[in-house]
Design a protein around this motif. Structure first.
Motif, PDB file in Angstrom:
ATOM      1  N   GLY A   1      -6.416   4.777   1.573  1.00  0.00           N
ATOM      2  CA  GLY A   1      -5.024   4.521   1.885  1.00  0.00           C
ATOM      3  C   GLY A   1      -4.644   4.837   3.307  1.00  0.00           C
ATOM      4  O   GLY A   1      -3.531   4.561   3.734  1.00  0.00           O
ATOM      5  N   HIS A   2      -5.562   5.435   4.064  1.00  0.00           N
ATOM      6  CA  HIS A   2      -5.278   5.800   5.435  1.00  0.00           C
ATOM      7  C   HIS A   2      -6.050   4.912   6.398  1.00  0.00           C
ATOM      8  O   HIS A   2      -7.147   4.457   6.097  1.00  0.00           O
ATOM      9  CB  HIS A   2      -5.669   7.259   5.703  1.00  0.00           C
ATOM     10  CG  HIS A   2      -4.834   8.241   4.931  1.00  0.00           C
ATOM     11  ND1 HIS A   2      -3.565   8.568   5.299  1.00  0.00           N
ATOM     12  CD2 HIS A   2      -5.098   8.949   3.811  1.00  0.00           C
ATOM     13  CE1 HIS A   2      -3.079   9.456   4.439  1.00  0.00           C
ATOM     14  NE2 HIS A   2      -3.989   9.689   3.518  1.00  0.00           N
TER      15      HIS A   2
ATOM     16  N   ASP B   1       0.025  16.286   6.020  1.00  0.00           N
ATOM     17  CA  ASP B   1      -1.221  16.363   5.255  1.00  0.00           C
ATOM     18  C   ASP B   1      -1.343  17.696   4.535  1.00  0.00           C
ATOM     19  O   ASP B   1      -1.928  17.780   3.453  1.00  0.00           O
ATOM     20  CB  ASP B   1      -2.428  16.166   6.181  1.00  0.00           C
ATOM     21  CG  ASP B   1      -2.577  14.723   6.627  1.00  0.00           C
ATOM     22  OD1 ASP B   1      -2.051  13.836   5.926  1.00  0.00           O
ATOM     23  OD2 ASP B   1      -3.216  14.484   7.661  1.00  0.00           O
TER      24      ASP B   1
ATOM     25  N   ARG C   1       0.849  -1.194   0.000  1.00  0.00           N
ATOM     26  CA  ARG C   1       0.000   0.000   0.000  1.00  0.00           C
ATOM     27  C   ARG C   1       0.879   1.236   0.000  1.00  0.00           C
ATOM     28  O   ARG C   1       1.925   1.262   0.640  1.00  0.00           O
ATOM     29  CB  ARG C   1      -0.890   0.019   1.244  1.00  0.00           C
ATOM     30  CG  ARG C   1      -2.138  -0.824   1.137  1.00  0.00           C
ATOM     31  CD  ARG C   1      -2.949  -0.707   2.436  1.00  0.00           C
ATOM     32  NE  ARG C   1      -3.190   0.675   2.784  1.00  0.00           N
ATOM     33  CZ  ARG C   1      -3.035   1.165   4.020  1.00  0.00           C
ATOM     34  NH1 ARG C   1      -2.637   0.410   5.004  1.00  0.00           N
ATOM     35  NH2 ARG C   1      -3.293   2.431   4.263  1.00  0.00           N
ATOM     36  N   ARG C   2       0.438   2.248  -0.724  1.00  0.00           N
ATOM     37  CA  ARG C   2       1.156   3.514  -0.747  1.00  0.00           C
ATOM     38  C   ARG C   2       0.278   4.595  -0.135  1.00  0.00           C
ATOM     39  O   ARG C   2      -0.942   4.543  -0.236  1.00  0.00           O
ATOM     40  CB  ARG C   2       1.525   3.888  -2.172  1.00  0.00           C
ATOM     41  CG  ARG C   2       2.377   2.857  -2.879  1.00  0.00           C
ATOM     42  CD  ARG C   2       2.662   3.270  -4.301  1.00  0.00           C
ATOM     43  NE  ARG C   2       3.521   4.447  -4.349  1.00  0.00           N
ATOM     44  CZ  ARG C   2       3.651   5.221  -5.420  1.00  0.00           C
ATOM     45  NH1 ARG C   2       2.950   4.968  -6.512  1.00  0.00           N
ATOM     46  NH2 ARG C   2       4.462   6.265  -5.404  1.00  0.00           N
ATOM     47  N   CYS C   3       0.934   5.566   0.476  1.00  0.00           N
ATOM     48  CA  CYS C   3       0.184   6.632   1.134  1.00  0.00           C
ATOM     49  C   CYS C   3       0.417   7.979   0.463  1.00  0.00           C
ATOM     50  O   CYS C   3      -0.487   8.791   0.403  1.00  0.00           O
ATOM     51  CB  CYS C   3       0.591   6.703   2.607  1.00  0.00           C
ATOM     52  SG  CYS C   3      -0.365   7.867   3.590  1.00  0.00           S
TER      53      CYS C   3
ATOM     54  N   MET D   1       4.368   5.738   4.572  1.00  0.00           N
ATOM     55  CA  MET D   1       2.952   5.827   4.902  1.00  0.00           C
ATOM     56  C   MET D   1       2.782   6.416   6.290  1.00  0.00           C
ATOM     57  O   MET D   1       3.756   6.645   7.017  1.00  0.00           O
ATOM     58  CB  MET D   1       2.300   4.434   4.855  1.00  0.00           C
ATOM     59  CG  MET D   1       2.874   3.458   5.871  1.00  0.00           C
ATOM     60  SD  MET D   1       1.990   1.870   5.930  1.00  0.00           S
ATOM     61  CE  MET D   1       2.408   1.179   4.342  1.00  0.00           C
TER      62      MET D   1
ATOM     63  N   ARG E   1      -6.012  -3.475   7.368  1.00  0.00           N
ATOM     64  CA  ARG E   1      -5.992  -2.903   6.022  1.00  0.00           C
ATOM     65  C   ARG E   1      -4.786  -3.393   5.232  1.00  0.00           C
ATOM     66  O   ARG E   1      -4.872  -3.564   4.010  1.00  0.00           O
ATOM     67  CB  ARG E   1      -6.027  -1.381   6.090  1.00  0.00           C
ATOM     68  CG  ARG E   1      -7.374  -0.859   6.562  1.00  0.00           C
ATOM     69  CD  ARG E   1      -7.602   0.564   6.131  1.00  0.00           C
ATOM     70  NE  ARG E   1      -8.920   1.022   6.545  1.00  0.00           N
ATOM     71  CZ  ARG E   1      -9.440   2.170   6.177  1.00  0.00           C
ATOM     72  NH1 ARG E   1      -8.769   2.979   5.389  1.00  0.00           N
ATOM     73  NH2 ARG E   1     -10.649   2.550   6.603  1.00  0.00           N
TER      74      ARG E   1
ATOM     75  N   THR F   1       2.140  14.429  11.688  1.00  0.00           N
ATOM     76  CA  THR F   1       1.442  13.894  10.520  1.00  0.00           C
ATOM     77  C   THR F   1       0.419  14.870   9.950  1.00  0.00           C
ATOM     78  O   THR F   1       0.175  14.884   8.744  1.00  0.00           O
ATOM     79  CB  THR F   1       0.760  12.569  10.877  1.00  0.00           C
ATOM     80  OG1 THR F   1      -0.101  12.766  12.016  1.00  0.00           O
ATOM     81  CG2 THR F   1       1.798  11.508  11.230  1.00  0.00           C
TER      82      THR F   1
ATOM     83  N   THR G   1      -1.728  13.388  -0.610  1.00  0.00           N
ATOM     84  CA  THR G   1      -1.765  11.965  -0.304  1.00  0.00           C
ATOM     85  C   THR G   1      -2.777  11.258  -1.188  1.00  0.00           C
ATOM     86  O   THR G   1      -3.514  11.868  -1.946  1.00  0.00           O
ATOM     87  CB  THR G   1      -2.136  11.731   1.181  1.00  0.00           C
ATOM     88  OG1 THR G   1      -3.386  12.371   1.449  1.00  0.00           O
ATOM     89  CG2 THR G   1      -1.075  12.312   2.099  1.00  0.00           C
ATOM     90  N   CYS G   2      -2.795   9.952  -1.067  1.00  0.00           N
ATOM     91  CA  CYS G   2      -3.662   9.147  -1.919  1.00  0.00           C
ATOM     92  C   CYS G   2      -5.099   9.196  -1.418  1.00  0.00           C
ATOM     93  O   CYS G   2      -5.440   9.928  -0.496  1.00  0.00           O
ATOM     94  CB  CYS G   2      -3.158   7.710  -1.952  1.00  0.00           C
ATOM     95  SG  CYS G   2      -3.170   6.911  -0.349  1.00  0.00           S
TER      96      CYS G   2
ATOM     97  N   GLY H   1       1.036   5.458   9.841  1.00  0.00           N
ATOM     98  CA  GLY H   1       0.471   4.275  10.479  1.00  0.00           C
ATOM     99  C   GLY H   1       1.154   3.931  11.786  1.00  0.00           C
ATOM    100  O   GLY H   1       1.858   4.749  12.387  1.00  0.00           O
TER     101      GLY H   1
END
Length: 347
Positions: free
Chosen positions: A134-135, A124, A49-51, A223, A148, A120, A129-130, A225
């Motif tokens: 993605g979050h 933003d 997954r990409r963020c 990412m 996820r 974070t 971001t995606c 997370g």
């Protein structure tokens, strides 16, 4: 510029990169002898997954906040130039599990600390971001974060490629149900404040510069997370001895807790769950990557098969716990599985 001065394409999975001398008028030339241009490799498969939409824009946002990362400038709209770090990757050479020097361990601890200290919400504002999917659902919900990741591997890696590679998965004893089984412990994960995560801290992404300092490159899988995912990914990819892994775990916990209280909460208890996911994910990834590396089924490069099979067999052995196979295939059995798959009609 003389084409002979261009070095590349440099080794990389997702991108092709080229290094070349910087002209005096370039804004990076005062600090870097060479620059690096990168372009996505067409048709490459993504297994994580990409963020962040743009690694380059993320690097620009991180300048002055994280030490020893490539300096990046936008030379024209959406075209970026990175300063090229002269040195040698820690992945060079045959000793893949070798111990880090004390200097590099100290700089690794600094990296851990600086990454979790990034606000974070500020990212933003600075980096596009995606999509919302993605979050994670809620800041600090470590179980939702892991779930996820499991969803992505199950749906975007296994299911998306099941038609082409399903017979190969079956022959190697790689079952989707192994991913679903990881959800049971995920529901018991401790909540930790979410932070920036590099997500790909392996030896080839660390460059020992000519002055001995340790630089960190390739932030394309970064990412937001659970910070413990950083440690799990790092330990899985670095293949430390158990003694070194224990020391790096303690180093990580002390560093991130100092920068973000609670970031290392219950890390010893939860680390095995995240490691089980990483080991399982790697099997699905490595099975497909090995098949892709062999080339087209009607004309594979058979000389690459022994090395590819060895890597897959190593991944299967590492994931034997979560995969729960009746037995780990031998190297000969892995070679046989790929040979049969290559010779069978394509679905």
């Amino acid at each position: 510029m003389d084409a002979r001065e261009v070095e590349g394409p440099l080794k990389g999975y997702h991108h092709e990169a080229y290094a070349f001398p910087l002209p005096p008028e370039n804004p990076l030339s005062a600090r870097w002898a060479r620059g690096k241009l990168r372009a996505p490799r067409p048709g490459v498969l993504w297994f994580d997954r990409r963020c962040f939409d743009s690694e380059d824009r993320l690097l620009i946002a991180l300048q002055g906040r994280i030490a020893r990362i490539p300096e990046t400038v936008e030379v024209v709209p959406d075209v970026f130039l990175q300063g090229f770090v002269e040195g040698r990757s820690l992945g060079a050479g045959p000793l893949s599990g070798r111990t880090l020097s004390s200097r590099h361990e100290s700089q690794l601890a600094q990296l851990f600390q600086e990454v979790v200290a990034i606000k974070t919400d500020e990212l933003d504002r600075l980096v596009r971001t995606c999509a919302p999917g993605g979050h994670p659902a809620a800041d600090g919900d470590s179980a939702a974060f892991l779930n996820r990741l499991i969803d992505f591997t199950a749906e975007d890696v296994h299911d998306r490629h099941a038609r082409r590679y399903g017979a190969l998965f079956k022959a190697l004893g790689v079952r989707r149900s192994a991913l679903d089984a990881l959800r049971v412990p995920a529901g018991r994960l401790t909540c930790r404040p979410f932070t920036l995560v590099h997500g790909d801290l392996h030896r080839s992404n660390f460059i020992a510069a000519e002055d001995g300092d340790l630089w960190t490159i390739d932030w394309e899988l970064a990412m937001i997370g659970d910070p413990l995912y950083e440690l799990a990914t790092h330990l899985h990819l670095m293949r430390y001895t158990q003694r070194d892994a224990d020391r790096i775990g303690e180093l990580w916990a002390q560093a991130v807790e100092a920068a973000r209280p609670g970031a290392a909460r219950a890390w010893r208890q939860d680390l095995p769950h995240l490691l089980a996911y990483k080991r399982t994910q790697s099997v699905f990834t490595d099975v497909i990557r090995a098949a892709e590396a062999l080339g087209p089924r009607d004309g594979p490069n058979w000389r690459l098969l022994p090395r590819a099979a060895w890597r897959v067999r190593r991944a299967l052995a590492a994931a034997a716990g979560p995969l729960k196979p009746e037995s780990v295939p031998t190297l000969a059995q892995v070679v046989s599985a790929y040979t049969n798959w290559l010779r069978a009609p394509a679905p």
